[in-house]
Motif scaffolding. Sequence first.
Motif, PDB file in Angstrom:
ATOM      1  N   TRP A  23      46.689  37.003  40.615  1.00  0.00           N
ATOM      2  CA  TRP A  23      45.880  36.288  41.608  1.00  0.00           C
ATOM      3  C   TRP A  23      46.032  36.811  43.039  1.00  0.00           C
ATOM      4  O   TRP A  23      45.384  36.312  43.945  1.00  0.00           O
ATOM      5  N   VAL A  24      46.900  37.803  43.258  1.00  0.00           N
ATOM      6  CA  VAL A  24      47.086  38.368  44.594  1.00  0.00           C
ATOM      7  C   VAL A  24      46.376  39.712  44.640  1.00  0.00           C
ATOM      8  O   VAL A  24      46.620  40.588  43.808  1.00  0.00           O
ATOM      9  N   ASN A  25      45.479  39.896  45.601  1.00  0.00           N
ATOM     10  CA  ASN A  25      44.718  41.135  45.713  1.00  0.00           C
ATOM     11  C   ASN A  25      45.617  42.245  46.246  1.00  0.00           C
ATOM     12  O   ASN A  25      46.010  42.237  47.406  1.00  0.00           O
ATOM     13  N   VAL A  26      45.930  43.207  45.395  1.00  0.00           N
ATOM     14  CA  VAL A  26      46.771  44.331  45.808  1.00  0.00           C
ATOM     15  C   VAL A  26      45.975  45.634  45.799  1.00  0.00           C
ATOM     16  O   VAL A  26      46.543  46.717  45.692  1.00  0.00           O
ATOM     17  N   SER A  38      43.768  49.765  42.794  1.00  0.00           N
ATOM     18  CA  SER A  38      44.678  50.222  41.741  1.00  0.00           C
ATOM     19  C   SER A  38      45.265  49.031  40.992  1.00  0.00           C
ATOM     20  O   SER A  38      45.375  49.048  39.761  1.00  0.00           O
ATOM     21  N   GLY A  39      45.630  47.985  41.749  1.00  0.00           N
ATOM     22  CA  GLY A  39      46.126  46.774  41.113  1.00  0.00           C
ATOM     23  C   GLY A  39      45.063  46.115  40.266  1.00  0.00           C
ATOM     24  O   GLY A  39      45.347  45.565  39.197  1.00  0.00           O
ATOM     25  N   HIS A  40      43.819  46.199  40.734  1.00  0.00           N
ATOM     26  CA  HIS A  40      42.736  45.609  39.956  1.00  0.00           C
ATOM     27  C   HIS A  40      42.542  46.338  38.637  1.00  0.00           C
ATOM     28  O   HIS A  40      42.249  45.720  37.605  1.00  0.00           O
ATOM     29  N   LEU A  41      42.689  47.664  38.634  1.00  0.00           N
ATOM     30  CA  LEU A  41      42.495  48.408  37.390  1.00  0.00           C
ATOM     31  C   LEU A  41      43.457  47.909  36.322  1.00  0.00           C
ATOM     32  O   LEU A  41      43.057  47.650  35.180  1.00  0.00           O
ATOM     33  N   LEU A  42      44.712  47.747  36.687  1.00  0.00           N
ATOM     34  CA  LEU A  42      45.689  47.232  35.724  1.00  0.00           C
ATOM     35  C   LEU A  42      45.346  45.797  35.333  1.00  0.00           C
ATOM     36  O   LEU A  42      45.358  45.438  34.148  1.00  0.00           O
ATOM     37  N   CYS A  43      45.018  44.970  36.334  1.00  0.00           N
ATOM     38  CA  CYS A  43      44.707  43.558  36.072  1.00  0.00           C
ATOM     39  C   CYS A  43      43.539  43.419  35.104  1.00  0.00           C
ATOM     40  O   CYS A  43      43.564  42.582  34.207  1.00  0.00           O
ATOM     41  N   SER A  44      42.526  44.259  35.259  1.00  0.00           N
ATOM     42  CA  SER A  44      41.339  44.141  34.408  1.00  0.00           C
ATOM     43  C   SER A  44      41.600  44.596  32.982  1.00  0.00           C
ATOM     44  O   SER A  44      40.835  44.250  32.076  1.00  0.00           O
ATOM     45  N   LEU A  45      42.666  45.354  32.766  1.00  0.00           N
ATOM     46  CA  LEU A  45      43.003  45.782  31.420  1.00  0.00           C
ATOM     47  C   LEU A  45      43.856  44.762  30.668  1.00  0.00           C
ATOM     48  O   LEU A  45      43.817  44.706  29.438  1.00  0.00           O
ATOM     49  N   ILE A  46      44.606  43.955  31.388  1.00  0.00           N
ATOM     50  CA  ILE A  46      45.500  42.995  30.720  1.00  0.00           C
ATOM     51  C   ILE A  46      44.996  41.556  30.818  1.00  0.00           C
ATOM     52  O   ILE A  46      45.499  40.683  30.112  1.00  0.00           O
ATOM     53  N   ASN A  47      44.005  41.299  31.671  1.00  0.00           N
ATOM     54  CA  ASN A  47      43.522  39.931  31.868  1.00  0.00           C
ATOM     55  C   ASN A  47      42.010  39.852  31.749  1.00  0.00           C
ATOM     56  O   ASN A  47      41.314  40.868  31.771  1.00  0.00           O
ATOM     57  N   ALA A 106      47.387  25.888  45.041  1.00  0.00           N
ATOM     58  CA  ALA A 106      48.619  25.313  45.588  1.00  0.00           C
ATOM     59  C   ALA A 106      48.913  25.893  46.968  1.00  0.00           C
ATOM     60  O   ALA A 106      48.693  27.082  47.228  1.00  0.00           O
ATOM     61  N   ASP A 107      49.396  25.058  47.872  1.00  0.00           N
ATOM     62  CA  ASP A 107      49.760  25.522  49.210  1.00  0.00           C
ATOM     63  C   ASP A 107      50.776  26.646  49.111  1.00  0.00           C
ATOM     64  O   ASP A 107      51.758  26.558  48.362  1.00  0.00           O
ATOM     65  N   GLY A 108      50.534  27.711  49.876  1.00  0.00           N
ATOM     66  CA  GLY A 108      51.455  28.837  49.886  1.00  0.00           C
ATOM     67  C   GLY A 108      51.372  29.736  48.677  1.00  0.00           C
ATOM     68  O   GLY A 108      52.255  30.566  48.465  1.00  0.00           O
ATOM     69  N   SER A 109      50.314  29.610  47.875  1.00  0.00           N
ATOM     70  CA  SER A 109      50.203  30.416  46.652  1.00  0.00           C
ATOM     71  C   SER A 109      50.046  31.901  46.956  1.00  0.00           C
ATOM     72  O   SER A 109      50.442  32.748  46.156  1.00  0.00           O
ATOM     73  N   GLY A 110      49.454  32.229  48.097  1.00  0.00           N
ATOM     74  CA  GLY A 110      49.189  33.626  48.418  1.00  0.00           C
ATOM     75  C   GLY A 110      48.042  34.211  47.632  1.00  0.00           C
ATOM     76  O   GLY A 110      47.754  35.407  47.723  1.00  0.00           O
ATOM     77  N   ALA A 111      47.347  33.368  46.866  1.00  0.00           N
ATOM     78  CA  ALA A 111      46.241  33.851  46.039  1.00  0.00           C
ATOM     79  C   ALA A 111      45.046  34.238  46.905  1.00  0.00           C
ATOM     80  O   ALA A 111      44.702  33.549  47.862  1.00  0.00           O
ATOM     81  N   TYR A 112      44.411  35.338  46.533  1.00  0.00           N
ATOM     82  CA  TYR A 112      43.258  35.824  47.280  1.00  0.00           C
ATOM     83  C   TYR A 112      42.125  34.806  47.273  1.00  0.00           C
ATOM     84  O   TYR A 112      41.376  34.691  48.239  1.00  0.00           O
ATOM     85  N   MET A 113      41.981  34.071  46.182  1.00  0.00           N
ATOM     86  CA  MET A 113      40.874  33.125  46.046  1.00  0.00           C
ATOM     87  C   MET A 113      41.220  31.732  46.562  1.00  0.00           C
ATOM     88  O   MET A 113      40.475  30.785  46.329  1.00  0.00           O
TER      89      MET A 113
END
Length: 509
Positions: A48-51, A54-63, A120-127
């Motif tokens: 859930w954290v935008n890195v 490159s991070g998205h490529l891995l994320c899209s393969l496992i999620n 949640a407060d402080g989640s650091g999530a991009y969304m």
Amino acid sequence: MQLNRRNLLKIATMSGAVLALGGRFAQAQGGQTLRVGLSTYPPHLRPWVNVGYSGHLLCSLINRTLINYDEQGQLVGELAESWDNETPETWRFTLRESHFHDGSPVTAQDVEWTFQQIQADGSGAYMFDALRPVTGFEVIDERNFRLTTDEPLATLPALMTFPFLSILKAGSTDAEDQGIGAGPYRIAYAEKGVSIELEPNEHYFKPGLPTLAGITITPYVDESARVAALNAGDVDMIDYVPWSAMAAIEADPALALHKVDAGAFMYLSFNGGGVFADPRLRQAVAFGLRRDEFVKSIFFGFGAEMTGLPRAAGSPYRHDDQAAFWGYDPERAKALLKEAGHENGLTVSLLSTSQYSMHRDTAVLVQAQLAEIGITVNLTMPDWATRVNLGNQGAGDFAVQGIGLDNLDPDAVTTLVDPSLSPTYLRSRNFEVEGLGEALAQGRSEMDEAKRVDIYRRADQMVLEATTFCGLCYRATGFAAKASVQDLAMLPDQLSPFSSVLFDKLKLG
């Protein structure tokens, strides 16, 4: 077995210990393993954290997300089988029959838990901010749930496509950072900064996919080394193909360049705290630039001029007259300068960075071209971190920017074009355009597409005439691969950097 492997992964990632685990998974599967040269190792594996891409490529393969885009830019179901706007403020979703990596079913309770973590407060999530309008979550049964928003929100399905809104198994991040996803592959082994090995998810919901025995990901931070690894056959595919190498790759019969010219883009933002409070001066800048030179000299011809707002080709929200609004017109630019009281010239400061060549070279070219119409540009180009800090503080009269869009909904450009929003280095600030914020808000809440088209046409015209955003050029987004890599598809236009969501179909011939 799943628990032991996850624990070993956690130990390897934290300690950097080398485990000879991943290779055995690929061998056990039989078939072929795809070797990917990645532009950088993801900073971390937290969901859930935008890195970055490159991070998205891995994320899209496992999620997987609830909704996705197809190659034509149309919304299609992923974990969600269907969705319906029951009332202006409620959406009902039905999940398809799908399973996480450990074989457990994906349920409405898992979706609810995922939303709770992001909100949640402080989640650091991009969304985190994007999901603020979602004020209620009702589990109807295992495969059905209802979302309630604080006001009508036409953009909600598009928000569900964002790569870092992956649905994970409830509670799974307690055991390891990345949690348990439902993508086509799962992590078998990871050594931080060195490599990641993926094995197929036998529970993947798409019949016959994935076809690969595994994927090995190795970071090549230096772009020349990344290209050299592809040419030498050390990897089968690379991401973030440097523009300087695209022509050679395209000409090599052993390789294939998969690119979209209208991908991410370069633009200028303005600080209305100085001379650019006058819209005529912002317009003078926009009409004083030869955008074809940005494409040719900075991106080696791999891109496209940006003479309007980033609206995808074929979209009902793209209009030819608006797409060609900022043609090169130096005489008009000079007339605007004169009308604004700067007939004898104007001196301004431009904020960019020396760390990335495309930002640096864009600034230098802007400086050279605007000098021709009587605008003297002084450059400020520190390292990237300093540039971001200066931008957030409001330094500079205007600034060089580069970015892509998260989705194809017309509202996706709002964060870039509305200067009345909270200050950030990515958009113009310290001035407002009367009626723009209201029009954009109306567009977000209007459910009738024909009416939305009219609303955004009007809002886009306000942006163009006030020049709250000055497009320069699109830069091509590319993946390069050996000719033997098959079924590598690209998402359209500004979504192209996120094309790895389609890589569940990849195979080796």
